[in-house]
Design a protein around this motif. Sequence first.
Motif, PDB file in Angstrom:
ATOM      1  N   HIS A  36      -0.825   4.884   9.641  1.00  0.00           N
ATOM      2  CA  HIS A  36      -1.667   3.739   9.292  1.00  0.00           C
ATOM      3  C   HIS A  36      -3.005   4.177   8.680  1.00  0.00           C
ATOM      4  N   ASP A  39      -2.479   4.275   4.963  1.00  0.00           N
ATOM      5  CA  ASP A  39      -2.556   2.934   4.380  1.00  0.00           C
ATOM      6  C   ASP A  39      -3.997   2.445   4.326  1.00  0.00           C
ATOM      7  N   ARG A  43      -6.297   1.348   1.017  1.00  0.00           N
ATOM      8  CA  ARG A  43      -6.824  -0.009   0.914  1.00  0.00           C
ATOM      9  C   ARG A  43      -8.338  -0.051   0.787  1.00  0.00           C
ATOM     10  N   ASP A  56       2.827   9.914   5.790  1.00  0.00           N
ATOM     11  CA  ASP A  56       3.734   8.769   5.714  1.00  0.00           C
ATOM     12  C   ASP A  56       4.858   8.893   6.732  1.00  0.00           C
ATOM     13  N   SER A 123      -0.042  -9.435   5.148  1.00  0.00           N
ATOM     14  CA  SER A 123       1.202  -9.040   4.489  1.00  0.00           C
ATOM     15  C   SER A 123       2.251 -10.137   4.534  1.00  0.00           C
TER      16      SER A 123
END
Length: 375
Positions: A36, A39, A43, A56, A123
Amino acid sequence: MTDGTSEPVAVRAGAKQLKSIQVARGFAALAVVAFHLLDTEARYFSGESLLPGFFDGGQAGVDLFFVISGFVMVLTTRGKHGSVRNVAKFAWNRAFRIYPTYWAYFLLLLPIFLLFPTWINASQGNQVNLFTSFFLLPSNTLPILLVAWTLTLELWFYIVFTVILFLPERLLIPALAVWFVILVVVNWNGPISADPFVQVPANAMALEFIFGGVTALIFRRISRPVAIILALVGLAIIILLGSTPPQSITAGAGLPRPLTMGIGFALLLAAFTAWEHRGSIGILRRLAILGDMSYSVYLGHILVLVAMGRVWQSISGPFAGNSVAAGAWLVLMVLAVLLFGYLSYRLVEKPVTGLSKRWQSRVFHEDRRSALMTR
């Protein structure tokens, strides 16, 4: 994800605790954090990624959690099959391990969702079913706390295993075998598309729970030379064959993921626990604290990452292209996750666990020592 069972595990009553399980839990939690974090960087950070691409693979921490869960459930219920009292105590302990700490996070997020709904579940169009989220019931939408989708699967594992506990212990292996065959047959052509209350029981990720349960039955028979071989084979399976495709919140990912990651982690866990059982895991035992607080780390890490990501966006203007500053902030984010997880463990999890023990001793008319022995 977590197995929701972060308390130390004893090989048997009065035996030494399996620190290897706690270390494995800590590793699983950190793997999910890494996934996370990747990610979060994409972002909220501009410029080239500073984090390695293999982060990942951190999503496989969920697979390890499920394997550990099966291991713990089988190990801690040896000699306790066929007793209504023991089954009731098992259900009590599992409910108290999952729900109260999760509810603390639910209540933390509820006012945020009500006041700033666009901040939650972006999402899926900011759609949240508060009823199914609160009780962790199967749903077509993610729960209010994103990572809690794994807890819905975990609760299903507990339900099935509760039924198995009513059977004589000699039927444990046959029962797990039947469950295994059913899951393989149902998922042979891929995950089924159906109502979430059908998809969750059919989710092939339960195979990882079964692999963990079998591991708990055999690890004490494994010698150290065999443990080394199992560790190498397990690692090879994960690296060369491991499959972690996108996970549906209810339908699962079919058979490839649990039959590669699940078997690989089960072999690694068998090697790690066998090694400790026949001696020690050395300095690694000092990392057991990470396992103690793994549930809190798992539940809270996205909240911390998102909050600190937003802070970085607001203050990073002069440092937007500075890789040193960005790297330092990423490190600070991980440290903040660990600090928050530790505080949650100390201030929420431990008090809840203590309260559960006291209530259990009253409900089941046990003295405190007996309650601790059946933890």
